[in-house]
Design an enzyme around this catalytic site. Structure first.
Site, PDB file in Angstrom:
ATOM      1  N   LEU A 151      62.826  62.070  62.953  1.00  0.00           N
ATOM      2  CA  LEU A 151      61.598  62.255  63.717  1.00  0.00           C
ATOM      3  C   LEU A 151      61.267  60.916  64.357  1.00  0.00           C
ATOM      4  O   LEU A 151      61.345  59.876  63.698  1.00  0.00           O
ATOM      5  CB  LEU A 151      60.438  62.681  62.808  1.00  0.00           C
ATOM      6  N   ASP A 152      60.895  60.924  65.620  1.00  0.00           N
ATOM      7  CA  ASP A 152      60.485  59.683  66.263  1.00  0.00           C
ATOM      8  C   ASP A 152      59.343  59.049  65.482  1.00  0.00           C
ATOM      9  O   ASP A 152      58.553  59.749  64.828  1.00  0.00           O
ATOM     10  CB  ASP A 152      60.034  59.950  67.697  1.00  0.00           C
ATOM     11  N   ARG A 153      59.230  57.745  65.580  1.00  0.00           N
ATOM     12  CA  ARG A 153      58.238  57.007  64.797  1.00  0.00           C
ATOM     13  C   ARG A 153      56.822  57.533  65.027  1.00  0.00           C
ATOM     14  O   ARG A 153      56.022  57.626  64.089  1.00  0.00           O
ATOM     15  CB  ARG A 153      58.309  55.516  65.149  1.00  0.00           C
TER      16      ARG A 153
END
Length: 372
Positions: free
Chosen positions: A156-158
């Site tokens: 998951l993107d930050r």
């Protein structure tokens, strides 16, 4: 609580522990010691260690390396006049201030023999990367729940929150990844977007081209099945969108990515004229001018506001404890590293569900998913 590091022994690179984390103003901060290790290159042979570091690692000035006394060669501390030889192992101990992240809990949703699922807070990276070491989901789970080792199954993107699956073994992680790569896994996200999203299901089938230097993706218009086209550089990507609800200013949209490209959901929503309502990276240059006017009309209200209680069931209380000031640190006594103002926020994009051949994992919806 503050101690003088000049008079005490420094213990390098300890595993993440609860007392490593300092919570201030809703953010999680983490000053810690870290050991950089490298092998001397042939062209470095004959240089003094201070010349080597001053020439090659310019994040700190020469005076710092002269005074720090924290350079080792083959495991032994050496004077700054030491002459480096090829292939030697060189270590440098530094006091690192990781970028702050939002001080939200990493909530454990399911703990099984094969897999662990958690609700990942926005702004926290999944695993060590870049400047982040302990301010990560993996680090926090080890520090607060004594859960290690863990093997992230997907990314998951930050800035994205929601369901994160971590395998309890490398072999189980491989099984999950094989299922994902074979297309046997269904994924669902929800997003809060600008404007009134169409009522009918929208299928976006546009190639996605990620520019690593700029850190953003673009879509390419063309035949998605034209694999050998010389004019298309992006990767084939497809996302299905379904409107859940709308109040005219915003819409809550269910997102089903068929493929898994970098920033795929974000850039595909942008292409529909309904970008994520607080996604500053993709709020410009989208195609629908009516949506652009809609966003400009509500931007001054609360489209960029983030509630620290939005997801993951709460947050940490601020800690009033001090931390060890390092006399050689170029950042102390500040908590956040230079260049970070501590104003972190998360995207209105949240992973809610992953399902495989014989398993289903889900995550609660965040507060922003309700428009009532």
């Amino acid at each position: 609580m503050k101690r003088n590091r000049e008079n005490m022994e420094i213990v390098w690179q300890t595993p993440p522990q609860r007392h490593d984390y300092i919570f201030r103003n809703g953010n999680n901060n983490n000053p810690n010691y870290y050991q950089f290790q490298l092998q001397a290159k042939n062209r470095w042979a004959g240089k003094t260690v201070v010349d080597l570091f001053a020439d090659e690692f310019k994040g700190r000035n020469r005076d710092y390396y002269l005074k720090s006394g924290r350079i080792q060669v083959d495991g032994k501390t050496v004077p700054v006049s030491y002459i480096v030889q090829s292939s030697q192992k060189i270590s440098h101990f530094v006091h690192r201030h990781e970028p702050p992240v939002m001080g939200l809990d990493v909530t454990v949703l399911h703990k099984g023999e094969d897999a662990l699922t958690v609700c990942k807070p926005a702004s926290v990276p999944v695993h060590p990367c870049g400047q982040y070491r302990k301010n990560t989901v993996v680090g926090i789970l080890q520090a607060e729940h004594d859960l290690a080792p863990l093997f992230p199954v997907h990314r998951l993107d930050r800035l994205v929150s929601g369901l994160l699956i971590l395998a309890r073994s490398a072999s189980q992680a491989d099984i999950f990844r094989q299922q994902i790569e074979s297309g046997a896994v269904q994924k669902q996200y929800i997003a809060k977007v600008v404007g009134e999203f169409p009522k009918e299901e929208q299928i976006v089938n546009l190639r996605v081209n990620f520019n690593a230097r700029e850190g953003r993706s673009t879509v390419e218009v063309g035949d998605p099945d034209e694999k050998d086209s010389k004019t298309l550089n992006g990767k084939a990507a497809c996302t299905k969108f379904t409107r859940i609800c709308t109040d005219g200013k915003y819409s809550i949209v269910s997102c089903h990515p068929i493929t898994g490209r970098t920033h795929q959901i974000r850039v595909h929503l942008q292409s529909t004229g309904h970008p994520i309502a607080n996604d500053t990276l993709y709020l410009t240059d989208y195609v629908d001018n009516s949506s652009r006017r809609s966003f400009n009309a509500v931007k001054s209200d609360h489209s960029l506001e983030v509630n620290s209680n939005d997801n993951c069931n709460g947050h940490h209380e601020d800690s009033n404890e001090g931390f060890d000031i390092d006399p050689m640190c170029t950042n102390c006594p500040n908590l956040a590293p230079i260049g970070y103002d501590g104003s972190e926020e998360g995207l209105w994009l949240h992973c809610v569900r992953y399902s495989g051949p014989d398993w289903v994992y889900e995550c609660p919806h965040p507060d922003w998913a309700s428009l009532s």
